[in-house]
Design an enzyme around this catalytic site. Structure first.
Site, PDB file in Angstrom:
ATOM      1  N   THR A 182       0.831  -1.197   0.000  1.00 31.17           N
ATOM      2  CA  THR A 182       0.000   0.000   0.000  1.00 31.17           C
ATOM      3  C   THR A 182       0.870   1.254   0.000  1.00 31.17           C
ATOM      4  O   THR A 182       1.977   1.221   0.527  1.00 31.17           O
ATOM      5  CB  THR A 182      -0.826  -0.057   1.305  1.00 31.17           C
ATOM      6  OG1 THR A 182      -1.703  -1.159   1.226  1.00 31.17           O
ATOM      7  CG2 THR A 182      -1.614   1.203   1.568  1.00 31.17           C
TER       8      THR A 182
ATOM      9  N   VAL B 114     -12.053  -5.741   2.028  1.00 33.17           N
ATOM     10  CA  VAL B 114     -11.485  -4.427   2.316  1.00 33.17           C
ATOM     11  C   VAL B 114     -10.655  -4.557   3.586  1.00 33.17           C
ATOM     12  O   VAL B 114     -11.129  -5.102   4.584  1.00 33.17           O
ATOM     13  CB  VAL B 114     -12.601  -3.374   2.506  1.00 33.17           C
ATOM     14  CG1 VAL B 114     -12.013  -2.047   2.961  1.00 33.17           C
ATOM     15  CG2 VAL B 114     -13.399  -3.190   1.225  1.00 33.17           C
TER      16      VAL B 114
ATOM     17  N   ASP C 193      -7.580  -2.536   6.188  1.00 27.88           N
ATOM     18  CA  ASP C 193      -7.567  -1.348   7.048  1.00 27.88           C
ATOM     19  C   ASP C 193      -7.423  -0.052   6.262  1.00 27.88           C
ATOM     20  O   ASP C 193      -7.862   1.007   6.716  1.00 27.88           O
ATOM     21  CB  ASP C 193      -6.371  -1.429   8.015  1.00 27.88           C
ATOM     22  CG  ASP C 193      -5.056  -1.419   7.238  1.00 27.88           C
ATOM     23  OD1 ASP C 193      -4.866  -2.318   6.392  1.00 27.88           O
ATOM     24  OD2 ASP C 193      -4.237  -0.505   7.428  1.00 27.88           O
TER      25      ASP C 193
ATOM     26  N   THR D 263       0.295   0.796   7.368  1.00 26.00           N
ATOM     27  CA  THR D 263       0.389  -0.218   6.313  1.00 26.00           C
ATOM     28  C   THR D 263       0.761  -1.560   6.930  1.00 26.00           C
ATOM     29  O   THR D 263       1.394  -1.597   7.981  1.00 26.00           O
ATOM     30  CB  THR D 263       1.433   0.188   5.258  1.00 26.00           C
ATOM     31  OG1 THR D 263       1.685  -0.926   4.390  1.00 26.00           O
ATOM     32  CG2 THR D 263       2.756   0.623   5.860  1.00 26.00           C
TER      33      THR D 263
ATOM     34  N   GLY E 214      -3.759  -5.877   7.117  1.00 29.95           N
ATOM     35  CA  GLY E 214      -4.961  -5.085   7.349  1.00 29.95           C
ATOM     36  C   GLY E 214      -5.899  -5.658   8.391  1.00 29.95           C
ATOM     37  O   GLY E 214      -6.442  -4.930   9.224  1.00 29.95           O
TER      38      GLY E 214
HETATM   39  N1  ASP Z   1      -2.988  -2.800   4.811  1.00 31.27           N
HETATM   40  C1  ASP Z   1      -3.178  -3.235   3.448  1.00 31.27           C
HETATM   41  C2  ASP Z   1      -4.328  -4.202   3.386  1.00 31.27           C
HETATM   42  O1  ASP Z   1      -4.453  -5.023   4.281  1.00 31.27           O
HETATM   43  C3  ASP Z   1      -1.969  -3.861   2.885  1.00 31.27           C
HETATM   44  C4  ASP Z   1      -0.708  -3.026   3.006  1.00 31.27           C
HETATM   45  O2  ASP Z   1      -0.655  -2.067   3.747  1.00 31.27           O
HETATM   46  O3  ASP Z   1       0.291  -3.330   2.332  1.00 31.27           O
HETATM   47  O4  ASP Z   1      -5.063  -4.181   2.431  1.00 31.27           O
END
Ligand code: ASP
Length: 291
Positions: free
Chosen positions: A154, A183, A185, A204, A207
């Site tokens: 992300t 979906v 976080d 990040t 999630g």
């Molecule tokens: N937090 C993001 C998700 O779970 C993934 C990420 O941050 O790389 O969709």
């Protein structure tokens, strides 16, 4: 008067070494673009949108042009932008295959009475946004993605303008091969992103784990309770480790322009501009305190 600050991250994960230089160039370009917008009189929200836009426009991260398909082979993306001063956010979730969901998230914030729009509603809103001329349609061309990161990466951003107003933002396609409609976080206020008039955070990582401790809100709350912003970032990381099996990272800033970084993954590419004159700090493994 606080220092204007732009901080971006490219995801808490592990990246193959051959991509490091390109990733560092991208995060640097993002903070330079975000600062340029502030220098020209743009707002913190203009700056955050521009910085995320730059990252979405590369195919280096699982966001924007680099977005990865879900289990059924479809691309669904999520994004959020939160204006800390207004305590308002706009988010879109599971939007089909657009390159710059950050602009659609901003459209939700600025042009609708709502905060979160998902799925087909968000797809329709995208068409409305384009037909109104709010933003131009970006070509959806994608070269088939070579996975650059081991997990997901992300992109996120925190901006403090010279009035101490803060914005935090995030954009992602989530975990590769995710269930359709999943979906994480990232676009959820308080989990992936939070900002108020005290501090701002963009998280990040895993999630489903970040959601359990509403990590972005907690990190900002720790600053409200009196911690320095770096101590708050570390406490949020500790909370995640104690309560979940999560691996994660976050970037933060407070209204005085102090910056904080925390992560417990192999890499979390970060760039910071504004903490020290015109020089950009960037690293795949950012260390604290910033040089
Ligand atoms: N937090 C993001 C998700 O779970 C993934 C990420 O941050 O790389 O969709």
């Amino acid at each position: 008067m606080p220092r204007p600050i732009v901080v971006v991250h490219g995801g808490a994960t592990r990246f193959a070494e051959k991509h490091h230089q390109a990733i560092l160039r991208a995060v640097k370009k993002a903070v330079i673009t975000g600062m340029c917008v502030l220098d020209k009189g743009g707002s913190a929200i203009d700056s955050a949108e521009a910085a995320i836009w730059v990252l979405e426009d590369t195919n280096l991260f699982t966001a924007g042009r680099g977005a990865g398909p879900n289990r059924d082979g479809d691309i669904e993306v999520d994004a959020i932008v939160m204006d800390g001063n207004r305590l308002e956010s706009g988010a879109v979730m599971a939007v089909r295959d657009i390159v710059h969901p950050i602009s659609l998230a901003r459209y939700v914030l600025e042009r609708t009475p709502n905060s979160q729009i998902v799925g087909t509603g968000a797809d329709k809103l995208y068409s409305q946004m384009i037909s109104e001329g709010y933003r131009k349609e970006a070509s959806r061309n994608r070269t088939l993605q070579t996975q650059m990161a081991e997990g997901c990466d992300t992109v996120g951003c925190v901006v403090v303008d010279s009035n101490g107003k803060m914005v935090a933002a995030s954009s992602t396609s989530g975990w590769p091969g995710k269930l359709p409609g999943r979906v994480g976080d990232s676009p959820i206020i308080g989990a992936g992103v939070y900002a108020n008039d005290i501090a701002a955070a963009s998280c990040t990582g895993k999630g489903e784990q970040i959601l359990r401790i509403i990590m972005g809100r907690m990190a900002v709350l720790f600053v409200e309770e009196g911690l320095e912003v770096q101590a708050a970032a570390e406490k949020a990381m500790q909370l995640l480790r104690e309560k979940t099996s999560g691996e994660a990272g976050l970037i933060m800033a407070d209204s005085n322009g102090n910056v904080a970084i925390g992560f417990d993954t192999t890499h979390m590419p970060v760039a910071v501009l504004g903490h020290k004159g015109d020089s950009v700090y960037s690293s795949m493994t950012p260390s604290w305190p910033l040089p």
